[in-house]
Design a protein around this motif. Structure first.
Motif, PDB file in Angstrom:
ATOM      1  N   ASN A 101     -12.522   9.779   2.504  1.00  0.00           N
ATOM      2  CA  ASN A 101     -13.722   8.907   2.484  1.00  0.00           C
ATOM      3  C   ASN A 101     -13.538   7.922   3.690  1.00  0.00           C
ATOM      4  O   ASN A 101     -14.306   7.270   3.916  1.00  0.00           O
ATOM      5  N   LEU A 104     -10.101   4.454   7.828  1.00  0.00           N
ATOM      6  CA  LEU A 104      -8.870   3.610   7.561  1.00  0.00           C
ATOM      7  C   LEU A 104      -7.529   4.037   6.947  1.00  0.00           C
ATOM      8  O   LEU A 104      -6.340   3.884   7.364  1.00  0.00           O
ATOM      9  N   SER A 105      -7.947   5.029   5.906  1.00  0.00           N
ATOM     10  CA  SER A 105      -6.755   5.569   5.339  1.00  0.00           C
ATOM     11  C   SER A 105      -6.014   6.442   6.329  1.00  0.00           C
ATOM     12  O   SER A 105      -4.764   6.586   6.548  1.00  0.00           O
ATOM     13  N   TYR A 108      -3.887   4.362   8.297  1.00  0.00           N
ATOM     14  CA  TYR A 108      -2.807   3.942   7.710  1.00  0.00           C
ATOM     15  C   TYR A 108      -1.779   5.092   7.522  1.00  0.00           C
ATOM     16  O   TYR A 108      -0.418   4.823   7.959  1.00  0.00           O
ATOM     17  N   ASP A 109      -2.297   6.330   7.166  1.00  0.00           N
ATOM     18  CA  ASP A 109      -1.437   7.374   7.075  1.00  0.00           C
ATOM     19  C   ASP A 109      -0.538   7.706   8.620  1.00  0.00           C
ATOM     20  O   ASP A 109       0.626   8.067   8.477  1.00  0.00           O
ATOM     21  N   SER A 112       2.274   5.075   8.851  1.00  0.00           N
ATOM     22  CA  SER A 112       3.171   5.352   7.996  1.00  0.00           C
ATOM     23  C   SER A 112       4.024   6.479   8.374  1.00  0.00           C
ATOM     24  O   SER A 112       5.198   6.662   8.056  1.00  0.00           O
ATOM     25  N   ARG A 142      -8.455  -5.468   9.566  1.00  0.00           N
ATOM     26  CA  ARG A 142      -7.918  -4.304   8.797  1.00  0.00           C
ATOM     27  C   ARG A 142      -6.973  -3.398   9.667  1.00  0.00           C
ATOM     28  O   ARG A 142      -5.865  -3.153   9.216  1.00  0.00           O
TER      29      ARG A 142
ATOM     30  N   SER B 112       6.131   7.950  -0.426  1.00  0.00           N
ATOM     31  CA  SER B 112       5.858   7.041   1.103  1.00  0.00           C
ATOM     32  C   SER B 112       6.211   5.813   0.904  1.00  0.00           C
ATOM     33  O   SER B 112       6.910   5.098   1.779  1.00  0.00           O
ATOM     34  N   THR B 116       9.030   3.078   2.459  1.00  0.00           N
ATOM     35  CA  THR B 116       8.918   2.029   3.484  1.00  0.00           C
ATOM     36  C   THR B 116       9.072   0.667   2.815  1.00  0.00           C
ATOM     37  O   THR B 116       9.266  -0.314   3.522  1.00  0.00           O
ATOM     38  N   VAL B 286      -4.292  -2.434   1.692  1.00  0.00           N
ATOM     39  CA  VAL B 286      -4.150  -2.182   3.343  1.00  0.00           C
ATOM     40  C   VAL B 286      -4.616  -1.004   3.674  1.00  0.00           C
ATOM     41  O   VAL B 286      -5.055  -0.558   4.705  1.00  0.00           O
ATOM     42  N   GLN B 287      -4.592   0.010   2.555  1.00  0.00           N
ATOM     43  CA  GLN B 287      -4.658   1.492   3.051  1.00  0.00           C
ATOM     44  C   GLN B 287      -6.135   1.860   3.150  1.00  0.00           C
ATOM     45  O   GLN B 287      -6.452   2.757   3.759  1.00  0.00           O
ATOM     46  N   THR B 288      -7.217   1.352   2.281  1.00  0.00           N
ATOM     47  CA  THR B 288      -8.289   1.643   1.821  1.00  0.00           C
ATOM     48  C   THR B 288      -9.192   0.571   1.534  1.00  0.00           C
ATOM     49  O   THR B 288      -8.595  -0.264   1.076  1.00  0.00           O
ATOM     50  N   GLY B 290     -11.488   1.356  -0.681  1.00  0.00           N
ATOM     51  CA  GLY B 290     -11.733   2.042  -2.045  1.00  0.00           C
ATOM     52  C   GLY B 290     -11.942   3.604  -1.865  1.00  0.00           C
ATOM     53  O   GLY B 290     -12.447   4.156  -0.825  1.00  0.00           O
ATOM     54  N   ASP B 292     -14.075   7.515  -3.349  1.00  0.00           N
ATOM     55  CA  ASP B 292     -15.544   7.754  -3.331  1.00  0.00           C
ATOM     56  C   ASP B 292     -15.950   7.394  -4.670  1.00  0.00           C
ATOM     57  O   ASP B 292     -15.719   8.038  -5.690  1.00  0.00           O
TER      58      ASP B 292
END
Lengths: 427, 427
Positions: A101, A104-105, A108-109, A112, A142, B112, B116, B286-288, B290, B292
């Motif tokens: 969804n 941004l993820s 990040y991934d 990472s 972000r 992961s 890190t 930082v990753q999302t 939120g 769904d």
């Protein structure tokens, strides 16, 4: 109307007293308006609700190819979703991976994974003494939060009206192998609303970075988010340009339907060369069995193709455009003649980026908060939250309704005037 | 029926010739059956389709607290989803974070992040010379794939009928600070279907690991996946036991609705102590923005609460149980009296774990493939894909229909007999 720049001390003092009275009146209204984040308004979200009439207990949730969307599988997304998202990114269907969804993820991934496993066989970044990223400023907070979280050193790159300063970028990436990437929002940039010129895109595609694992992080967040459907900015397709320049692996592209259908309940995608794609799929196969295919199915049935997306986005534009224009008109009337601020008038995207007199941004944000208008923290559009000139304020006009936006813009203009006059009096 | 163990060479030879003829007949049927992965069957997926009658363009997609599920926000999930998933994990609502469509992704992210950024302020694992994980075997191949991907050394721990060998685990984690975790599927374990005994759970909760950043990775994948709703295994709540033992931070719990509603289109969750939760939320922010929430909304309206989940799972059991029982009966008839294989009869979960004579698993899988039955690669349930005894075969009865499962079990039994007789002849 007189510019504050040409006012005498006495005139400034009179102005200050008048504004203080005006400000007190505003405070008495006890407003509570929020211009912080680029969130769609409720009526924008209503536009996509019909999507949920397209699925019921009677639906046959199978892809064109016959895959049952309700079961496991399809690591890279269903074909029709890849095709749709390729349209967002001006690339080929087989260059796409569809994710969950949030783009941004994915970003990040991507960082990472590069930290722990490198890029296409390069040394994992955690083994390097120093990893640096270029950050066009002002930019998206972000993005900067991700690189900061991984201890990546961020270098500010000034924006021009054609995109980031390419002379500087070309020199830095050529000379410094510790520079591994650059964050870009190439169309209707966050927060300025600038679309990179053709020359800028071509120079990006032709970069000769010292680091083999350098990538352009091309966050095409506002690919279809035009305020003027008949007069939209056209961004040169970066992946095609990279191929032409003999640099097919140089770019990772990101996009999503977060501000097309539902924020946080849409689908996201990444576009990249075949080599990059195979590299990433190897890791993804460890991370997941596949993303939500039912959502992909419903989205593709609802939006259909890029014509469907464009006509859907025209409905968004009809809601959002008046808010942008109201802010633009109020600022043009209240601020421009007084010489105390500028902004780029965007033709799309989600923000207006206001540039105040130097040293005034924090004070304006504080003043606005005092008057019940919540603004993004000054400094947020910069790495480490530090705006060297303390002059940039990001305004997000979409979430409030038109009347609220007008009210907020007027209050904001009053705060800009009050803080500016105070500053000029102290000089 | 005579055990192969007591047959003479001549009897074995006769048996071999008879089986070869039988095998040829099977091959002539040109079967194409797949027993590889723990996927629900189409009629299981049909059970949840009514969920999509609960949402339409008229729906008001707001949480109990009034949050618009269509917009950004709610990093840790909506309250009603946290409450529901707390029921899966026997923990408190405020110990839950709701994620996207796959608990596998949560586990990947957890490893992961530890690589890190460490765990609760500990040294990031990538800075350590050596990181080790304990792996009860046979176990879940996708767990082992994650730890292998990150270069974590895996140590086999034998399973008993009460869970993993706790004497060994207690000694290893006490003596070796490089051991940072253990993969567990505590209820209806993958692949054996064993539920950890109360004593095992209590000994886990009371572990005294040398490493402060050691965590139990408690993948409660089959929390509600009982084949016999009136005779289900009851797992002691690990988080409560950890609290009692003064070790609240020792465990991370994972679960999902992948095999409750839709595989790959459900929701997943993690349960943990407040300190662990705050640590993880810092990274998630930082990753999302939120996960769904519309999916969370629909799922919670549809499943309602644990009573709703239990009655829904009883419908799954009615479909799945006959397949397990058919395999059990056929194996009991064809294999047990011949003394050439054993298995644990599971009361839930998704697998039957067949233990063949030593050195026979690979050959049986190959033989079954030759006959048109695709099985999970022998060795898959072990770290690095190495089954030291080459004897374990994981069978997934859920995806084929009952008739197919019966056919597959018969063919499988024939392959077991043929390979076993060949092995015994060579000894």
């Amino acid at each position: 109307m007189k510019s504050y720049m040409t006012m005498t001390q006495e005139e400034l003092l009179n102005e200050k007293h008048a504004l203080e009275k005006e400000f007190q009146k505003i405070k008495d209204l006890a407003l509570d308006l929020n211009l912080t984040r680029g969130k769609p308004s409720s009526d924008q979200l209503d536009l996509s609700m019909e999507m949920y009439d397209m699925v019921s207990s009677k639906s046959v949730l199978r892809t064109e190819a016959g895959t049952d969307c309700r079961n496991y599988g399809s690591l890279d997304g269903i074909d029709e979703a890849k095709r749709l998202m390729a349209g967002f990114m001006d690339c080929k269907e087989d260059q796409v991976i569809v994710y969950g969804n949030a783009s941004l993820s994915i970003m990040y991934d991507t960082i990472s994974r590069s930290m722990t496993h490198g890029v296409l066989g390069s040394t994992p970044w955690y083994k390097l003494d120093k990893v640096k990223f270029l950050c066009p400023v002002p930019g998206y907070d972000r993005h900067f939060a991700i690189t900061e979280f991984f201890g990546i050193e961020m270098i500010n790159i000034p924006m021009t009206e054609n995109g980031p300063d390419m002379d500087l970028i070309e020199r830095l990436v050529r000379d410094d192998a510790s520079i591994k990437g650059i964050w870009c929002v190439p169309k209707y940039s966050n927060p300025q609303g600038i679309t990179y010129s053709d020359e800028t895109v071509r120079r990006f595609a032709a970069l000769k970075p010292a680091a083999e694992d350098f990538r352009i992080y091309w966050d095409n967040a506002y690919a279809v988010h035009d305020l003027y459907p008949d007069d939209r900015d056209v961004l040169l397709p970066i992946m095609e340009e990279c191929e032409k320049a003999g640099n097919p692996d140089l770019v990772y592209q990101f996009c999503s339907t977060s501000k097309v259908t539902f924020s946080g309940a849409g689908m996201s995608a990444m576009g990249m060369s075949e080599r990059n794609r195979n590299d990433i799929l190897k890791q993804m196969a460890v991370q997941t069995i596949g993303h939500d295919k039912i959502k992909q199915w419903v989205h593709t049935r609802y939006l259909k193709n890029m014509d469907g997306v464009r006509s859907h986005m025209a409905k968004h534009a009809a809601i959002v455009r008046p808010k942008f224009e109201a802010a633009h008109e109020i600022f043009t009337r209240e601020i421009t003649p007084r010489g105390i601020g500028t902004w780029y008038k965007p033709k799309g995207g989600y923000f207006i980026c206001f540039e105040a007199l130097e040293g005034c941004a924090k004070a304006i944000v504080a003043k606005a908060n005092e008057a019940g208008i919540t603004l993004t923290a000054a400094g947020a559009p910069f790495p480490y939250g530090i705006d060297p000139k303390d002059s940039i304020i990001r305004i997000a006009p979409t979430f409030p309704n038109l009347e609220e936006m007008k009210k907020a813009a007027e209050v904001f203009a009053c705060c800009v005037r009050l803080v500016s006059v105070q500053k000029l009096l102290c000089e």
